[in-house]
Scaffold this motif. Structure first.
Motif, PDB file in Angstrom:
ATOM      1  N   TRP A  43       0.912  -1.147   0.071  1.00  0.00           N
ATOM      2  CA  TRP A  43       0.054  -0.055  -0.029  1.00  0.00           C
ATOM      3  C   TRP A  43       1.009   1.074  -0.054  1.00  0.00           C
ATOM      4  O   TRP A  43       1.591   1.436   0.714  1.00  0.00           O
ATOM      5  CB  TRP A  43      -1.053   0.075   1.272  1.00  0.00           C
ATOM      6  N   THR A  44       0.375   2.154  -0.700  1.00  0.00           N
ATOM      7  CA  THR A  44       1.002   3.475  -0.965  1.00  0.00           C
ATOM      8  C   THR A  44       0.304   4.426   0.064  1.00  0.00           C
ATOM      9  O   THR A  44      -0.944   4.027   0.415  1.00  0.00           O
ATOM     10  CB  THR A  44       1.167   4.129  -2.190  1.00  0.00           C
ATOM     11  N   GLU A  45       0.798   5.478   0.702  1.00  0.00           N
ATOM     12  CA  GLU A  45       0.255   6.497   1.485  1.00  0.00           C
ATOM     13  C   GLU A  45      -1.085   7.033   0.670  1.00  0.00           C
ATOM     14  O   GLU A  45      -2.229   7.305   1.191  1.00  0.00           O
ATOM     15  CB  GLU A  45       1.032   7.805   1.781  1.00  0.00           C
ATOM     16  N   ARG A  46      -0.990   7.161  -0.830  1.00  0.00           N
ATOM     17  CA  ARG A  46      -2.077   7.783  -1.495  1.00  0.00           C
ATOM     18  C   ARG A  46      -3.406   6.771  -1.451  1.00  0.00           C
ATOM     19  O   ARG A  46      -4.399   7.100  -1.403  1.00  0.00           O
ATOM     20  CB  ARG A  46      -1.683   7.931  -2.996  1.00  0.00           C
ATOM     21  N   GLU A  47      -2.961   5.324  -1.580  1.00  0.00           N
ATOM     22  CA  GLU A  47      -3.858   4.435  -1.394  1.00  0.00           C
ATOM     23  C   GLU A  47      -4.518   4.197  -0.213  1.00  0.00           C
ATOM     24  O   GLU A  47      -5.809   4.267  -0.157  1.00  0.00           O
ATOM     25  CB  GLU A  47      -3.222   3.084  -2.065  1.00  0.00           C
ATOM     26  N   ILE A  48      -3.876   4.684   0.849  1.00  0.00           N
ATOM     27  CA  ILE A  48      -4.382   4.353   2.326  1.00  0.00           C
ATOM     28  C   ILE A  48      -5.298   5.682   2.351  1.00  0.00           C
ATOM     29  O   ILE A  48      -6.432   5.493   3.042  1.00  0.00           O
ATOM     30  CB  ILE A  48      -3.248   4.459   3.327  1.00  0.00           C
ATOM     31  N   GLU A  49      -4.983   6.752   2.086  1.00  0.00           N
ATOM     32  CA  GLU A  49      -5.806   7.947   2.097  1.00  0.00           C
ATOM     33  C   GLU A  49      -7.096   7.874   1.375  1.00  0.00           C
ATOM     34  O   GLU A  49      -8.346   8.225   1.996  1.00  0.00           O
ATOM     35  CB  GLU A  49      -5.302   9.140   1.733  1.00  0.00           C
ATOM     36  N   ARG A  50      -6.931   7.255   0.046  1.00  0.00           N
ATOM     37  CA  ARG A  50      -8.166   7.009  -0.570  1.00  0.00           C
ATOM     38  C   ARG A  50      -9.287   6.060   0.010  1.00  0.00           C
ATOM     39  O   ARG A  50     -10.611   6.212   0.158  1.00  0.00           O
ATOM     40  CB  ARG A  50      -7.864   6.567  -2.022  1.00  0.00           C
ATOM     41  N   VAL A  51      -8.528   4.951   0.664  1.00  0.00           N
ATOM     42  CA  VAL A  51      -9.533   4.166   1.400  1.00  0.00           C
ATOM     43  C   VAL A  51     -10.110   4.682   2.832  1.00  0.00           C
ATOM     44  O   VAL A  51     -11.411   4.448   2.794  1.00  0.00           O
ATOM     45  CB  VAL A  51      -8.505   2.738   1.631  1.00  0.00           C
ATOM     46  N   ARG A  52      -9.287   5.851   3.191  1.00  0.00           N
ATOM     47  CA  ARG A  52      -9.850   6.316   4.375  1.00  0.00           C
ATOM     48  C   ARG A  52     -11.029   7.235   4.057  1.00  0.00           C
ATOM     49  O   ARG A  52     -11.794   7.189   4.984  1.00  0.00           O
ATOM     50  CB  ARG A  52      -8.655   7.365   4.764  1.00  0.00           C
ATOM     51  N   LYS A  53     -11.184   7.651   2.680  1.00  0.00           N
ATOM     52  CA  LYS A  53     -12.178   8.426   2.465  1.00  0.00           C
ATOM     53  C   LYS A  53     -13.441   7.560   2.069  1.00  0.00           C
ATOM     54  O   LYS A  53     -14.443   8.033   2.278  1.00  0.00           O
ATOM     55  CB  LYS A  53     -12.016   9.367   1.201  1.00  0.00           C
ATOM     56  N   LEU A  54     -13.196   6.257   1.519  1.00  0.00           N
ATOM     57  CA  LEU A  54     -14.141   5.300   1.280  1.00  0.00           C
ATOM     58  C   LEU A  54     -14.883   4.616   2.459  1.00  0.00           C
ATOM     59  O   LEU A  54     -16.082   4.236   2.325  1.00  0.00           O
ATOM     60  CB  LEU A  54     -13.434   4.342   0.265  1.00  0.00           C
ATOM     61  N   LEU A  55     -13.886   4.480   3.498  1.00  0.00           N
ATOM     62  CA  LEU A  55     -14.729   3.876   4.615  1.00  0.00           C
ATOM     63  C   LEU A  55     -15.746   4.035   5.242  1.00  0.00           C
ATOM     64  O   LEU A  55     -16.579   3.201   5.378  1.00  0.00           O
ATOM     65  CB  LEU A  55     -13.456   3.803   5.823  1.00  0.00           C
ATOM     66  N   PRO A  56     -16.159   5.353   5.538  1.00  0.00           N
ATOM     67  CA  PRO A  56     -17.443   5.571   5.798  1.00  0.00           C
ATOM     68  C   PRO A  56     -18.488   5.228   5.041  1.00  0.00           C
ATOM     69  O   PRO A  56     -19.779   4.994   5.734  1.00  0.00           O
ATOM     70  CB  PRO A  56     -17.540   7.243   6.078  1.00  0.00           C
TER      71      PRO A  56
END
Length: 78
Positions: A43-56
């Motif tokens: 995982w890259t930091e960008r992918e982690i942040e994208r997932v963070r936005k999708l989680l809710p």
């Protein structure tokens, strides 16, 4: 690059939950790499942040205590 376990920790969820979401197609999976005969997501930091936005917006299929209480109160007022 981060492992699934590290990414999950950064997201505040369990690694098995993150893996399950990827497998179910609820979130896009990162690139995979072969390490010692095993496949590992990186995982890259960008992918982690994208997932963070999708989680809710991800439904995990389980009913939370809040949802159960809301259903009970709706049934009792009807």
């Amino acid at each position: 690059m981060f492992s699934t376990r590290q990414a999950a920790k950064m997201l505040g969820i369990n690694a098995s939950t993150l893996s399950r979401y990827v497998t179910a197609g609820k979130i896009p999976g990162p690139k995979s790499a072969q390490l010692g005969g095993m496949s590992m997501h990186l995982w890259t930091e960008r992918e982690i942040e994208r997932v963070r936005k999708l989680l809710p917006n991800i439904e995990d299929g389980r009913t939370t205590r809040h949802q159960k209480q809301a259903r009970k109160s709706t049934k009792s007022t009807s």
